[in-house]
Design a protein around this motif. Sequence first.
Motif, PDB file in Angstrom:
ATOM      1  N   PHE A 184       1.086  -1.170   0.136  1.00  0.00           N
ATOM      2  CA  PHE A 184      -0.114   0.000   0.163  1.00  0.00           C
ATOM      3  C   PHE A 184       0.775   1.310  -0.052  1.00  0.00           C
ATOM      4  O   PHE A 184       0.232   2.264  -0.372  1.00  0.00           O
ATOM      5  CB  PHE A 184      -1.087  -0.022   1.136  1.00  0.00           C
ATOM      6  N   LEU A 185       2.095   1.148   0.500  1.00  0.00           N
ATOM      7  CA  LEU A 185       2.930   2.298   0.668  1.00  0.00           C
ATOM      8  C   LEU A 185       4.147   2.360  -0.334  1.00  0.00           C
ATOM      9  O   LEU A 185       4.386   3.206  -0.957  1.00  0.00           O
ATOM     10  CB  LEU A 185       3.032   2.722   2.025  1.00  0.00           C
ATOM     11  N   ILE A 186       4.801   1.395  -0.099  1.00  0.00           N
ATOM     12  CA  ILE A 186       6.389   1.178  -0.530  1.00  0.00           C
ATOM     13  C   ILE A 186       6.137   1.126  -2.083  1.00  0.00           C
ATOM     14  O   ILE A 186       6.535   2.015  -2.845  1.00  0.00           O
ATOM     15  CB  ILE A 186       7.329   0.384   0.056  1.00  0.00           C
ATOM     16  N   VAL A 187       5.702   0.310  -2.590  1.00  0.00           N
ATOM     17  CA  VAL A 187       5.718  -0.002  -4.054  1.00  0.00           C
ATOM     18  C   VAL A 187       4.820   1.030  -4.682  1.00  0.00           C
ATOM     19  O   VAL A 187       5.429   1.408  -5.935  1.00  0.00           O
ATOM     20  CB  VAL A 187       5.342  -1.372  -4.497  1.00  0.00           C
ATOM     21  N   PRO A 188       3.676   1.452  -4.323  1.00  0.00           N
ATOM     22  CA  PRO A 188       2.909   2.406  -5.144  1.00  0.00           C
ATOM     23  C   PRO A 188       3.753   3.794  -4.992  1.00  0.00           C
ATOM     24  O   PRO A 188       3.766   4.510  -6.115  1.00  0.00           O
ATOM     25  CB  PRO A 188       1.588   2.818  -4.315  1.00  0.00           C
ATOM     26  N   ASN A 189       4.546   3.938  -4.256  1.00  0.00           N
ATOM     27  CA  ASN A 189       5.606   5.185  -4.314  1.00  0.00           C
ATOM     28  C   ASN A 189       6.431   5.021  -5.271  1.00  0.00           C
ATOM     29  O   ASN A 189       7.002   6.026  -5.728  1.00  0.00           O
ATOM     30  CB  ASN A 189       6.093   5.711  -2.744  1.00  0.00           C
ATOM     31  N   ILE A 190       7.017   3.812  -5.363  1.00  0.00           N
ATOM     32  CA  ILE A 190       8.119   3.681  -6.326  1.00  0.00           C
ATOM     33  C   ILE A 190       7.682   3.911  -7.773  1.00  0.00           C
ATOM     34  O   ILE A 190       8.381   4.407  -8.457  1.00  0.00           O
ATOM     35  CB  ILE A 190       8.901   2.163  -6.063  1.00  0.00           C
ATOM     36  N   VAL A 191       6.422   3.445  -7.715  1.00  0.00           N
ATOM     37  CA  VAL A 191       5.684   3.483  -9.103  1.00  0.00           C
ATOM     38  C   VAL A 191       5.785   4.805  -9.543  1.00  0.00           C
ATOM     39  O   VAL A 191       5.767   5.370 -10.519  1.00  0.00           O
ATOM     40  CB  VAL A 191       4.581   2.450  -9.296  1.00  0.00           C
ATOM     41  N   SER A 192       5.099   5.544  -8.637  1.00  0.00           N
ATOM     42  CA  SER A 192       4.943   6.972  -8.780  1.00  0.00           C
ATOM     43  C   SER A 192       6.016   7.744  -9.068  1.00  0.00           C
ATOM     44  O   SER A 192       6.106   8.549 -10.032  1.00  0.00           O
ATOM     45  CB  SER A 192       4.232   7.789  -7.557  1.00  0.00           C
ATOM     46  N   TYR A 193       7.382   7.524  -8.413  1.00  0.00           N
ATOM     47  CA  TYR A 193       8.593   7.834  -8.758  1.00  0.00           C
ATOM     48  C   TYR A 193       8.768   7.764 -10.155  1.00  0.00           C
ATOM     49  O   TYR A 193       9.390   8.799 -10.829  1.00  0.00           O
ATOM     50  CB  TYR A 193       9.699   7.684  -7.756  1.00  0.00           C
ATOM     51  N   MET A 194       8.891   6.523 -10.635  1.00  0.00           N
ATOM     52  CA  MET A 194       9.072   5.900 -11.972  1.00  0.00           C
ATOM     53  C   MET A 194       8.088   6.860 -13.023  1.00  0.00           C
ATOM     54  O   MET A 194       8.777   7.586 -13.889  1.00  0.00           O
ATOM     55  CB  MET A 194       8.886   4.406 -12.229  1.00  0.00           C
ATOM     56  N   VAL A 195       7.087   7.016 -12.594  1.00  0.00           N
ATOM     57  CA  VAL A 195       5.843   7.917 -13.424  1.00  0.00           C
ATOM     58  C   VAL A 195       6.405   9.390 -13.664  1.00  0.00           C
ATOM     59  O   VAL A 195       6.786   9.886 -14.776  1.00  0.00           O
ATOM     60  CB  VAL A 195       4.511   7.967 -12.867  1.00  0.00           C
ATOM     61  N   TYR A 196       6.905   9.880 -12.496  1.00  0.00           N
ATOM     62  CA  TYR A 196       7.358  11.463 -12.654  1.00  0.00           C
ATOM     63  C   TYR A 196       8.854  11.442 -13.005  1.00  0.00           C
ATOM     64  O   TYR A 196       8.879  12.502 -14.093  1.00  0.00           O
ATOM     65  CB  TYR A 196       7.242  12.027 -11.086  1.00  0.00           C
ATOM     66  N   LYS A 197       9.406  10.458 -12.871  1.00  0.00           N
ATOM     67  CA  LYS A 197      10.773  10.526 -13.807  1.00  0.00           C
ATOM     68  C   LYS A 197      10.762  10.310 -15.465  1.00  0.00           C
ATOM     69  O   LYS A 197      11.300  11.149 -16.097  1.00  0.00           O
ATOM     70  CB  LYS A 197      11.629   8.993 -13.230  1.00  0.00           C
ATOM     71  N   GLU A 198       9.587   9.699 -15.687  1.00  0.00           N
ATOM     72  CA  GLU A 198       9.649   9.358 -17.148  1.00  0.00           C
ATOM     73  C   GLU A 198       8.770  10.644 -17.636  1.00  0.00           C
ATOM     74  O   GLU A 198       9.049  11.223 -18.775  1.00  0.00           O
ATOM     75  CB  GLU A 198       8.672   8.263 -17.354  1.00  0.00           C
ATOM     76  N   ALA A 199       8.012  11.320 -16.844  1.00  0.00           N
ATOM     77  CA  ALA A 199       7.230  12.511 -17.363  1.00  0.00           C
ATOM     78  C   ALA A 199       8.298  13.493 -17.470  1.00  0.00           C
ATOM     79  O   ALA A 199       8.130  14.414 -18.663  1.00  0.00           O
ATOM     80  CB  ALA A 199       6.261  12.880 -16.431  1.00  0.00           C
TER      81      ALA A 199
END
Lengths: 288, 305
Positions: A184-199
Motif C-alpha cells: 500500500f505504501l512502498i511499491v506504489p510510491n516507487i511506481v509514482s517515482y517512476m511515473v514522474y521520472k519518465e514524465a
Amino acid sequence: MLWGFQLEFKQSLRTKKLWVIMGIMALLYIPVFYIIKRFGGQDLTAEAAMTFLIQFVTGTAGFFIGILALLMGATAINSEIEKGTLRVAMSKPIKRLAYIGGKFLAHSVVLLIALLLSTLIGVLGVVYLGAPLSGQLVEDVLLLNMLLLLAMIQLVALGYILSTVIKSSSSALGAALVLAFVMFLIVPNIVSYMVYKEAMDSPNPSMSDIEQLQKDYTTKYLFYVPTSQVGVITSDVGASSDPDMENLEYNGMTYAIRHNLVNFGIIVGMTLVYLIVGFYRFTRMDLR
Amino acid sequence: MLRIENLVKVYKDVRALDRLNLEVKPGQVYGFLGPNGAGKSTTILSLLGLVFPQEGRIELLGEEVFQNGRFDEGKLVKAKARIGYMPEHATLWEFLTPMQTLDVIGEAFGIPKTERGKRAKELLQLVNLWEVRDKKVGKFSKGMRQRLLLAQALINDPDLLILDEPMTGLDPKGIAEFKEIIREQRKAGKTVFFSSHILAHVEEVCDTVGVIVKGKLRVEGNLDNIKREFLRKAGYTIVLETNKPVDFSGTEWNVTPLGEAKYRIVAPKDVREEVHDFVASQGVKILAMQVKEPSLEEIFLKMVE
C-alpha cells in the motif's frame, strides 16, 4: 458451508481487530470533514461532493479495511490450528472446502459491513458539509462498495495463502503487516517515482499525460495491489481540468468501471487466483 | 471398526508413522500408548483426515476412507458422522458458552435443534458443567475445558470415540469421573480408542493396549498377555529372604545377593517351586518369597529402549 459461515461470522464480529480499525477510521474521518468545512468545503457542488466521497472512501477505507482484510486472512487458519478449534471443527462431518467456503463468506460479509459503515460515515460527512446529494448517490455508493469488497476479498484470499504457509499466527500477523506496508505504501510510491521520472524526461508533459502514465504504470506494475487498481477506476469518477474541482464533470461509477475494464478484470482475475491457491492449500494441508 | 494398514506419514525429514498396522474391534476399549513423539497424535489425526499420510490404508466404521495416498472425502464425512473426537491441547470457541458450543457442534452433525438442547443438557450434567452452562468458555479452567471437549465428543452418541490424551489437565477427581464415563461407554457397547503416555490411566480402563514407538506398533494385545510375554522375554524376578545364607552355585538362575540372606533370582520362567525345594534341601528356612511383577511402566520403558 452455512455451519462454517455462522461460526466465523460470530467470531469475526467479536474480534478486536475489526473494531480497532473501524475506530481509527472514524477518528480519521471526523477531522477531515471538519477541516474541509472550515476551509470552504461548504460550497461543494453535488458532483464535487460525490467525487470527493468516492475518492476519499476509496483511499481511506481501501487502506484501513485493506489492512484489516489482510490481517483477518493471515490469521484465519493458523490461529485456529494453534487453538485447536480447527481440529474440533474438521473432525465433524464437514468437508474442508465447505468449511473454508463458509469462513470466507463470513469474512466477506464482515468486510462489507465495515465498508458500509465507513461509507455511512462518509455520507454523513458530506451531509455535514452541506453538499446537496443527488439520487445517483445510492447507486454509486453501492457500486463503489461492491468494487472495494472485491478488492478486500482479494486481500483476504492473499491472507489465506499466508495463513497456510506461516504456521504461527503471530508471525503471520507480522508478515501481513509488512506486506500491507509494502503493497500500500512502498511499491506504489516507487511506481509514482517512476511515473514522474519518465514524465520529466518527456518535453512539456501535460497533467493528463502524467495521469495517463500513472494509470498505465499502476496497471502494469501494481496488478497485485487491488486498492491501487480500485484507485485507477475511481480516478475516472469525476473529471475537471481545474485543480480546485470547479466545473467538475461527474461521470459516475458505472462509467469509471466501463472505462477501466482492464483494471476491473485484473481485480477479478487476481481475486480468483488467490482464492483458488488459498482454498487448494487449505484442502491439502496438515491441520497440526 | 478401525483398521490401519502400512500407514506412512513423513513430516519433512521425520518419519512419524513407519508402516503402522493397527486394528480396533467393535466394543473394545483400546489404549494407545507411547512416549511423546512416538506418533500417537499423528495416527489419530490421520484417522480423521486432519493430516495426510503418504501411504497405507485406513478403514473406519466399514468405510475405506484412505487408500493409494488419498482420502475419499465422501466416505470420510460419512464415517465422521459416527465418530466422537476429543483432541489434545485444544480449546473451544472462547466467545461461546458450553450450551452454545454443544449446540454449534450438534448442528454440524445435523441434530435437530430441540434434540440438541436436550442432549447438551444431559452431557453438561454428565461432565459436571451444567452449573456453568451460561459462562463463556474463555473463562474456563483447563479442567473445565477438558470436560467440555469430552462433552462435545459425545454429542452425536458416537459408535467410535477417539480421545487424544484425554486426561491431561484433569485433577484426580476429574480423572476418576473420566474413567467412569469411558466404562459407561464400554457398557453401552461403544468402541473407545484413546491415547495416553500415562500408563495408569490405560491400565484401569482398557481391555486392549497397543504400544507405538517411533511410528511402529511394538506390541499389541490384552494387558495380561503383554505382561506374560514381557516376563517370558525379560525373565521372572523373585525376591527371596531366608533365615541364613544359601549357596546357589550349580543352579542356572541369575542370583544377585541383596543382603546377608536376601537374594534376587532371575529365571526364564516361574521357578518358585524349584527355589523352594532347592532352599529346603540345604536346610534353610524361607522367610519371604515373592515374584516381582513388572509394572506397565517397566514394560513400557523396556519397549521404548
